[in-house]
Design a protein around this motif. Structure first.
Motif: not given
Length: 348
Positions: A192-216
């Protein structure tokens, strides 16, 4: 699309199992290919409700998609793939017609609809007749641009019949759980296909720890790709020099990039004011695709029916950027990922 103001409050679930779809659209957005977009199935749900009419006694609210078979029409040569394309007839002057690239895929699907039925279809016999009527109408429609084919000879007929059941309310938690488990077994084997928006938000937060200019978009591309990293290992077994080993990043389940709807690019134009629009009676608006992350998960690993359903939503003015407000027309899924405690219980 139905709303709660004009339908009877008899919530039910409709299962249409093992639809064989031939030549469905495999190009789901400008940046992804593979399984059709979830908007194709919410659009199918709306078209099916309109085709049945108000007198059918059923209203549709959400749709869940379980895939049992996926056969992309592509040539596979190592890491390179190409779609099987059709050759169009020559033009009147004998010259070769242009080839428009079209991606196609054969699918085996089970569709699960969240519906409301009127009082006349509360009995088991009437509900089954209504389910058979819906399946009959669906057999003559396009599913994600593909044609619905009859079952193959020799297939298990007992699992091909549609099913319509009333849902239990919140006060009957045990009965609701048993109903879900029984319906989930009907969808096995499959994903079944389900949404994982939470993974996108978590990855964006981790990227911005090293690269503040990182985008979604950066986070989305990372989640959509297979990444390997060089890891230095200390010497072992008498070796004098350290070794370098390529290790793939771990992935949380079978995650995929998916389109989930559209974002407005322009204000709403009056009907008939835009040249080339196919519908001259409906207001027009320019939009672009909205992407997110989805996950394919076996139905028996879900915990409730609501985890399965996707709902079409209109969300005007909920997002804002530097230039102003953005209107979104997206599909929403209420899947809740398991907590660490629940994962520990499942592994026992």
């Amino acid at each position: 699309m139905s709303n709660e103001a004009n339908v009877p409050q008899n919530p039910a679930v409709l299962v249409v199992p093992h639809l064989r779809v031939q030549n469905a659209n495999a190009i789901s957005s400008p940046m992804t290919w593979g399984f059709p977009s979830i908007t194709a199935f919410t659009g199918l749900m709306t078209a099916l409700e309109r085709r049945l009419g108000r007198d059918a006694g059923i209203a549709f609210f959400g749709v869940g998609v379980v895939c049992h078979g996926f056969e992309a029409q592509v040539t596979d040569s190592g890491y390179t793939r190409a779609f099987h394309l059709t050759r169009n007839p020559v033009l009147r002057d004998g010259s070769t017609a242009g080839i428009v690239e079209e991606g196609r895929v054969h699918l085996d699907l089970t569709l699960v609809f969240e519906v409301n039925v009127d009082d006349a279809h509360r009995s088991e016999a009437e509900a089954q007749l209504l389910a058979e009527r819906v399946a009959h109408e669906l057999a003559g429609m396009r599913v994600a641009g593909g044609s619905v084919m009859p079952p193959l000879p020799g297939s298990a007929r007992q699992f091909r019949r549609p099913l319509l059941e009333l849902r239990y309310d919140d006060s009957q938690e045990e009965a609701r759980s048993k109903q879900f488990r029984r319906l989930a077994r009907r969808c096995l084997p499959g994903f079944a296909l389900v949404s994982r928006d939470d993974l996108l938000l978590d990855r964006l937060a981790k990227l911005r720890e090293e690269q503040p200019e990182a985008s979604a978009l950066d986070a989305w591309l990372e989640l959509a790709s297979w990444t390997q990293r060089a890891v230095q290992r200390p010497p072992k077994n008498g070796e004098t020099e350290p070794t370098v080993e390529w290790v793939s990043d771990t992935r949380i389940g079978w995650t995929v990039p998916i389109p989930v709807g559209f974002a407005a690019l322009s204000p709403v134009h009056p009907a008939g004011s835009v040249a080339g629009a196919r519908d001259k009676e409906t207001p027009f608006r320019f939009v672009e695709t909205v992407w997110s992350i989805g996950q394919w998960i076996s139905p028996h690993r879900l915990h409730r029916l609501d985890d399965l359903f996707w709902y079409p939503t209109t969300q005007p003015d909920i997002a804002a950027d530097a230039e102003g407000e953005i209107d979104l027309y997206c599909c929403r899924n209420d899947y809740t990922p398991p907590t660490p405690a629940r994962l520990a219980e499942a592994s026992v």
